[in-house]
Enzyme design. Sequence first.
Site, PDB file in Angstrom:
ATOM      1  N   HIS A  77      -6.532   7.374   3.772  1.00  0.00           N
ATOM      2  CA  HIS A  77      -5.440   8.138   3.176  1.00  0.00           C
ATOM      3  C   HIS A  77      -5.279   9.442   3.940  1.00  0.00           C
ATOM      4  O   HIS A  77      -6.279  10.023   4.366  1.00  0.00           O
ATOM      5  CB  HIS A  77      -5.740   8.426   1.694  1.00  0.00           C
ATOM      6  CG  HIS A  77      -4.521   8.771   0.921  1.00  0.00           C
ATOM      7  ND1 HIS A  77      -4.012  10.038   0.882  1.00  0.00           N
ATOM      8  CD2 HIS A  77      -3.688   7.995   0.194  1.00  0.00           C
ATOM      9  CE1 HIS A  77      -2.920  10.035   0.146  1.00  0.00           C
ATOM     10  NE2 HIS A  77      -2.702   8.815  -0.283  1.00  0.00           N
ATOM     11  N   ASP A 104      -3.962   1.278  -3.397  1.00  0.00           N
ATOM     12  CA  ASP A 104      -3.416  -0.059  -3.161  1.00  0.00           C
ATOM     13  C   ASP A 104      -4.471  -1.136  -3.012  1.00  0.00           C
ATOM     14  O   ASP A 104      -4.143  -2.315  -2.970  1.00  0.00           O
ATOM     15  CB  ASP A 104      -2.559  -0.039  -1.888  1.00  0.00           C
ATOM     16  CG  ASP A 104      -1.307   0.768  -2.104  1.00  0.00           C
ATOM     17  OD1 ASP A 104      -0.701   0.615  -3.165  1.00  0.00           O
ATOM     18  OD2 ASP A 104      -0.950   1.564  -1.225  1.00  0.00           O
ATOM     19  N   HIS A 135       2.935   2.894   3.407  1.00  0.00           N
ATOM     20  CA  HIS A 135       3.094   3.675   2.168  1.00  0.00           C
ATOM     21  C   HIS A 135       3.009   2.686   1.014  1.00  0.00           C
ATOM     22  O   HIS A 135       1.962   2.078   0.811  1.00  0.00           O
ATOM     23  CB  HIS A 135       4.425   4.429   2.280  1.00  0.00           C
ATOM     24  CG  HIS A 135       4.693   5.486   1.259  1.00  0.00           C
ATOM     25  ND1 HIS A 135       3.768   5.902   0.345  1.00  0.00           N
ATOM     26  CD2 HIS A 135       5.808   6.235   1.007  1.00  0.00           C
ATOM     27  CE1 HIS A 135       4.302   6.852  -0.420  1.00  0.00           C
ATOM     28  NE2 HIS A 135       5.553   7.064  -0.042  1.00  0.00           N
TER      29      HIS A 135
HETATM   30  N1  CMC Z   1      -8.419   0.862   8.902  1.00  0.00           N
HETATM   31  C1  CMC Z   1      -9.082   1.177  10.042  1.00  0.00           C
HETATM   32  N2  CMC Z   1      -9.044   2.383  10.621  1.00  0.00           N
HETATM   33  C2  CMC Z   1      -8.294   3.323  10.026  1.00  0.00           C
HETATM   34  C3  CMC Z   1      -7.608   3.082   8.836  1.00  0.00           C
HETATM   35  C4  CMC Z   1      -7.682   1.796   8.267  1.00  0.00           C
HETATM   36  N3  CMC Z   1      -7.052   1.493   7.141  1.00  0.00           N
HETATM   37  N4  CMC Z   1      -6.954   4.205   8.461  1.00  0.00           N
HETATM   38  C5  CMC Z   1      -7.257   5.130   9.389  1.00  0.00           C
HETATM   39  N5  CMC Z   1      -8.053   4.595  10.330  1.00  0.00           N
HETATM   40  C6  CMC Z   1      -8.672   5.287  11.475  1.00  0.00           C
HETATM   41  C7  CMC Z   1      -7.661   5.498  12.584  1.00  0.00           C
HETATM   42  O1  CMC Z   1      -7.670   4.427  13.494  1.00  0.00           O
HETATM   43  C8  CMC Z   1      -8.159   6.794  13.184  1.00  0.00           C
HETATM   44  O2  CMC Z   1      -9.279   6.504  13.976  1.00  0.00           O
HETATM   45  P1  CMC Z   1      -9.503   7.272  15.378  1.00  0.00           P
HETATM   46  O3  CMC Z   1      -9.735   8.703  14.973  1.00  0.00           O
HETATM   47  O4  CMC Z   1     -10.673   6.599  16.005  1.00  0.00           O
HETATM   48  O5  CMC Z   1      -8.232   7.079  16.155  1.00  0.00           O
HETATM   49  C9  CMC Z   1      -8.657   7.592  11.981  1.00  0.00           C
HETATM   50  O6  CMC Z   1      -9.030   6.598  11.012  1.00  0.00           O
HETATM   51  C10 CMC Z   1      -7.603   8.511  11.379  1.00  0.00           C
HETATM   52  O7  CMC Z   1      -6.444   7.747  11.102  1.00  0.00           O
HETATM   53  P2  CMC Z   1      -4.952   8.314  11.124  1.00  0.00           P
HETATM   54  O8  CMC Z   1      -4.005   7.215  11.483  1.00  0.00           O
HETATM   55  O9  CMC Z   1      -4.897   9.561  11.931  1.00  0.00           O
HETATM   56  O10 CMC Z   1      -4.769   8.703   9.614  1.00  0.00           O
HETATM   57  P3  CMC Z   1      -3.404   9.061   8.891  1.00  0.00           P
HETATM   58  O11 CMC Z   1      -3.714  10.146   7.943  1.00  0.00           O
HETATM   59  O12 CMC Z   1      -2.311   9.311   9.885  1.00  0.00           O
HETATM   60  O13 CMC Z   1      -3.031   7.716   8.126  1.00  0.00           O
HETATM   61  C11 CMC Z   1      -2.854   6.051   6.497  1.00  0.00           C
HETATM   62  C12 CMC Z   1      -3.183   7.519   6.782  1.00  0.00           C
HETATM   63  C13 CMC Z   1      -2.841   5.802   4.983  1.00  0.00           C
HETATM   64  C14 CMC Z   1      -1.438   5.717   7.024  1.00  0.00           C
HETATM   65  C15 CMC Z   1      -3.910   5.156   7.176  1.00  0.00           C
HETATM   66  O14 CMC Z   1      -5.199   5.420   6.669  1.00  0.00           O
HETATM   67  C16 CMC Z   1      -3.592   3.661   7.079  1.00  0.00           C
HETATM   68  O15 CMC Z   1      -2.837   3.133   7.910  1.00  0.00           O
HETATM   69  N6  CMC Z   1      -4.163   2.954   6.036  1.00  0.00           N
HETATM   70  C17 CMC Z   1      -3.830   1.568   5.835  1.00  0.00           C
HETATM   71  C18 CMC Z   1      -2.520   1.475   5.079  1.00  0.00           C
HETATM   72  C19 CMC Z   1      -2.661   1.854   3.634  1.00  0.00           C
HETATM   73  O16 CMC Z   1      -3.584   1.420   2.950  1.00  0.00           O
HETATM   74  N7  CMC Z   1      -1.714   2.658   3.146  1.00  0.00           N
HETATM   75  C20 CMC Z   1      -1.663   3.061   1.737  1.00  0.00           C
HETATM   76  C21 CMC Z   1      -1.847   4.523   1.580  1.00  0.00           C
HETATM   77  S1  CMC Z   1      -2.126   4.971  -0.135  1.00  0.00           S
HETATM   78  C22 CMC Z   1      -0.642   4.613  -0.928  1.00  0.00           C
HETATM   79  C23 CMC Z   1       0.414   5.595  -0.625  1.00  0.00           C
HETATM   80  O17 CMC Z   1       0.225   6.785  -0.907  1.00  0.00           O
HETATM   81  O18 CMC Z   1       1.444   5.180  -0.112  1.00  0.00           O
END
Ligand code: CMC
Length: 430
Positions: free
Chosen positions: A308, A364, A269
């Site tokens: 995201h 971010d 986050h």
């Molecule tokens: N790098 C590589 N792969 C990713 C990433 C990433 N940053 N984010 C998602 N994926 C892949 C993930 O591995 C999955 O692939 P597969 O379908 O093959 O398993 C697919 O994309 C969907 O990911 P998810 O985990 O189901 O997505 P989510 O909606 O649960 O997670 C997130 C959202 C923000 C936690 C995630 O994208 C992430 O971990 N990003 C990196 C951390 C980050 O930058 N966070 C800041 C968010 S914006 C600020 C805020 O609002 O807090």
Amino acid sequence: MANKNSLTITDNRTGKSYEVPIEHDTIKAMDLRQIKVKDDDFGMMTYDPGFTNTASCKSKVTFIDGEKGILRYRGYPIEQIAEKSNYLETAYLLLFGELPTKKQYEEWEYNITHHTFVHENVKKFMDGYQYDAHPMGMLVSTVAAFSTLYPEAKNIDDPDTRLHQVHRLIGKMPTLAAYAYRHKMGFPYVYPDNNLSYTGNFLNMLFKMSEPKYEPNPVLERALDVLFILHADHEQNCSANAMRSIGSSNADPYVATAGAAAALYGPLHGGANEAVLRMLAEIGDVKKVPEYIKRVKAGDFRLMGFGHRVYKNYDPRAKIIKKMADEVFEVTGKNPLLDIALELERIALEDDFFVSRKLYPNVDFYSGLIYQAMKFPTDMFVVLFAIPRTSGWLAQWLEFLDGPDRRIARPRQIFLGEDSRDYVEIDKRK
Ligand code: CMC
């Protein structure tokens, strides 16, 4: 003939059909409870870990269209607010629903500015932390400690008391954040200068040394103000959900804010911009970007600052920040990590792994580069997120308290553990 605004559900276990009303393209989870096989069954529930398709509230504060990359506060596009407004006016808009008149704004600014000082005891709290404590750890626990200084805050149903705590929280967060920073650096605390703007005063409390009057650089002061605007609210994210959830037990706003800030602290986050900078430093060289991307695709780690839950398009906040970075770098000099970030973005946006998953830079990805160029240490980044998000948390909290659906947050579970069994004495266990 079924009502058009309804959903007909057939339970193939029993062959029975149910008509469930639709409102705002949504059905009420409780309407499913009537679906049972036997009369004494609990009834149908929905399963949604991570709340990926569950509306936890009705809200009028912030609108996001993740597919189109749209963000609006109370109807106003973020691009217009970032260009024309300032953080304090934005906070007012989020909290009260309308832009303030001139008189309302002056009163609001006066009230916030006159709540920037903190109790002298707060210095003692700060002094109790380790010399190298993470400033966000200090911020989270000291906001919670405010609950002990303002016991009247428990009176959450009195509108005047509530408003008073809103002034205090928005006014004092920068002071707490600056104290946490100064403690970490071993510098003396700097008292607020109420003649400066919200962000100008924050910079003063952080960076003033022996000069009699701190003069913030106007470009950096404005850049920080825009960053505060962009971080002010983001509808039902993890920390806003924590704020509403803790608030739902009628807890006071200080402990609820501390809980929300704790949720923000995590690297998925608000802790992500700190993680982005560590990642860029680890990559260290533009030439090493393709290898890094390869490892992300192999699942070794995630590309921080990408992806995201809601945005499946370029985060509109990231666009504004990317543009603003140039203005900041003109004053501070270019952050050498910028080229690595640009190359990462270029390669990722052409790569099918990221394109097919709709992974774009989020807020971010570029904010940390600006903060670093402005001389903020990396562990202050998440604190810089918490200060403006306080107005968003409070807007969500007030909306919850005044809303028609005010009930304690208490989700259900699907129990998959052991059935009833008898206690086994310790000497008889295998
Ligand atoms: N790098 C590589 N792969 C990713 C990433 C990433 N940053 N984010 C998602 N994926 C892949 C993930 O591995 C999955 O692939 P597969 O379908 O093959 O398993 C697919 O994309 C969907 O990911 P998810 O985990 O189901 O997505 P989510 O909606 O649960 O997670 C997130 C959202 C923000 C936690 C995630 O994208 C992430 O971990 N990003 C990196 C951390 C980050 O930058 N966070 C800041 C968010 S914006 C600020 C805020 O609002 O807090």
